[in-house]
Design an enzyme around this catalytic site. Sequence first.
Site, short mmCIF file in Angstrom:
data_model
loop_
_atom_site.label_atom_id
_atom_site.label_comp_id
_atom_site.label_asym_id
_atom_site.label_seq_id
_atom_site.Cartn_x
_atom_site.Cartn_y
_atom_site.Cartn_z
N LYS A 82 44.00 -28.29 -71.73
CA LYS A 82 43.19 -28.77 -72.86
C LYS A 82 42.39 -27.62 -73.44
CE LYS A 82 42.18 -33.50 -71.24
NZ LYS A 82 42.82 -34.24 -72.33
N ARG A 116 48.72 -42.01 -66.97
CA ARG A 116 49.72 -43.07 -66.89
C ARG A 116 50.64 -42.86 -65.68
NH1 ARG A 116 51.90 -41.56 -72.75
NH2 ARG A 116 49.69 -41.02 -72.92
N1 BES Z 1 42.00 -38.31 -70.23
C1 BES Z 1 42.74 -38.13 -71.41
C2 BES Z 1 42.39 -39.13 -72.51
C3 BES Z 1 41.02 -39.02 -73.10
C4 BES Z 1 40.82 -38.28 -74.24
C5 BES Z 1 39.96 -39.68 -72.55
C6 BES Z 1 39.57 -38.20 -74.81
C7 BES Z 1 38.69 -39.60 -73.10
C8 BES Z 1 38.50 -38.86 -74.23
C9 BES Z 1 44.22 -38.27 -71.13
O1 BES Z 1 44.64 -37.86 -69.87
C10 BES Z 1 44.94 -37.38 -72.10
O2 BES Z 1 44.76 -36.21 -72.03
N2 BES Z 1 45.72 -37.98 -72.99
C11 BES Z 1 46.45 -37.26 -73.96
C12 BES Z 1 47.85 -37.81 -74.00
C13 BES Z 1 48.81 -37.04 -74.84
C14 BES Z 1 49.09 -35.69 -74.19
C15 BES Z 1 50.07 -37.84 -74.98
C16 BES Z 1 45.77 -37.44 -75.30
O3 BES Z 1 45.28 -38.54 -75.57
O4 BES Z 1 45.67 -36.47 -76.04
MN MN Z 2 45.08 -35.80 -69.76
#
Ligand code: BES
Ligand code: MN
Length: 470
Positions: A252, A326
């Site tokens: 990230k 997931r």
């Molecule tokens: N933990 C994150 C989702 C999240 C984002 C929670 C912002 C709280 C605030 C999750 O694991 C994630 O990174 N999701 C990705 C999925 C994508 C790579 C398909 C996302 O939402 O960007």
């Molecule tokens: Mn994530």
Amino acid sequence: MKVINKLEKFYDKNLLLIFEDENNYCDCIPEDGKKLIEKLKEKNSFTGKRSEVLSVNYFVNDTLISMDILGFGKKEEFSENILRETLFKYLNGQKGSILISSNSKELGNTDIICEIVGNVNYYFDEFKSEKGKKIDVDFFSFDNIDITEALILNEATDVTRELVNLPANIINPDTLAERTLLLGKEFGFEVEILDENKIQDLGMNLLYNVGKASVNKPKLIVMRYFGDSSSDEKIGLVGKGLTYDTGGLCLKPADSMLTMKDDMTGGATVIGTMCAVAKNKIKRNVIAVVPACENSINGNSYRPGDIIKSMNGKSVEIINTDAEGRLALADAITYIVRNEKVSEIIDVATLTGAMMVALGTFITGVFSNSDDIYSKLENSCNKYGERIWRMPLDNQFKELLKSEVADIKHMGTRWGGAISAAKFLEIFAEDTPWTHMDIAGTAFDNSSKWFKKGASGVHVKGLYNYCKER
Ligand code: BES
Ligand code: MN
Ligand code: ZN
């Protein structure tokens, strides 16, 4: 907080809750006090509009009584969330002891008053030299009111908030498991911890792979509470327990990573719910599972392109290591269906940024393949001012999960990202009724006007009530 029916001490403040243009004060105020109030209202043209405050000071013998009259606007426009919002706004920042009273049934709702006092009195101050100062609130009523349940709900909500607010250098899969063991003893539920070997033995390879790059290996936290031996129904709760989400190899960017200690909020929410369920001794059987792991990086990280066999038996092609929640949840759902044999599942997860884009930061998106369960959950959440909104589960989104090289892949496209994530989870619930709450937007810095910044603790109360009323 207590409910009293006799004045035994003087309070720093007496707080009167009134509707606009009403003047039926609590009987605990003496006649000349009432007269003074009426005069001052007139003089200050105070009518009791929402959040309007009139301060009245007077002597009773030699004691100065300090009273605030707080308006809630017109009775016809009243809603419980107006009570929450207005009371929070007033109480947050107050000091000392406060005696609240109201002659209105709606405004004198002690469950809500107790809830809001709990929100005002929660501080994440473990690491601050200067600690937050709590207010000491009592409610005056001649009625016999029991607020034990409301107080336990506050306690359970604070358990969740604390686990979420604690940073990832304190809360990792190990320490989360240890703390849950202690909570189980304190609140009265069974806890079993499955370590990384057991996780692999069970074939929970998705969970194992997400967490294996961290020095703190994954743990499966299993909580059990049996309150109804006459029934084989078991409500199953699953909470995403990513104690930190760096994104893994699909790292990230720094500002998205900053709040990722909150990625175990789903887990903390089901832990808090178990605390409430057990301490209130509800007559239901509830099993909760938290796949606890850290999405980290080392030479052994799982990678985009890897193909991993899930506990369910389906092989999964990894596309993006940041869509880790997931994966951990999928195995936890298989586990709770097959090994705990629950009769229904509700999972709670900070799953997708897409959910946050869609509904913002005070409404949780909920996906369910049962109309009955959704509507009961909605009623339970509404009771505590927890906004939820039902999201679609069209099968067209499932087509996006087709893989060239494995049974399925774990993500679709950017568009409708919260829905394809839900469709992925749905596969693992198989025939068990399943509901998924995506709390990515509501877990942390929830913008409902009666929460502080940081962990909201949202849905502990709603899920508790769902279990109780089910
Ligand atoms: N933990 C994150 C989702 C999240 C984002 C929670 C912002 C709280 C605030 C999750 O694991 C994630 O990174 N999701 C990705 C999925 C994508 C790579 C398909 C996302 O939402 O960007
Ligand atoms: Mn994530
Ligand atoms: Zn995550």
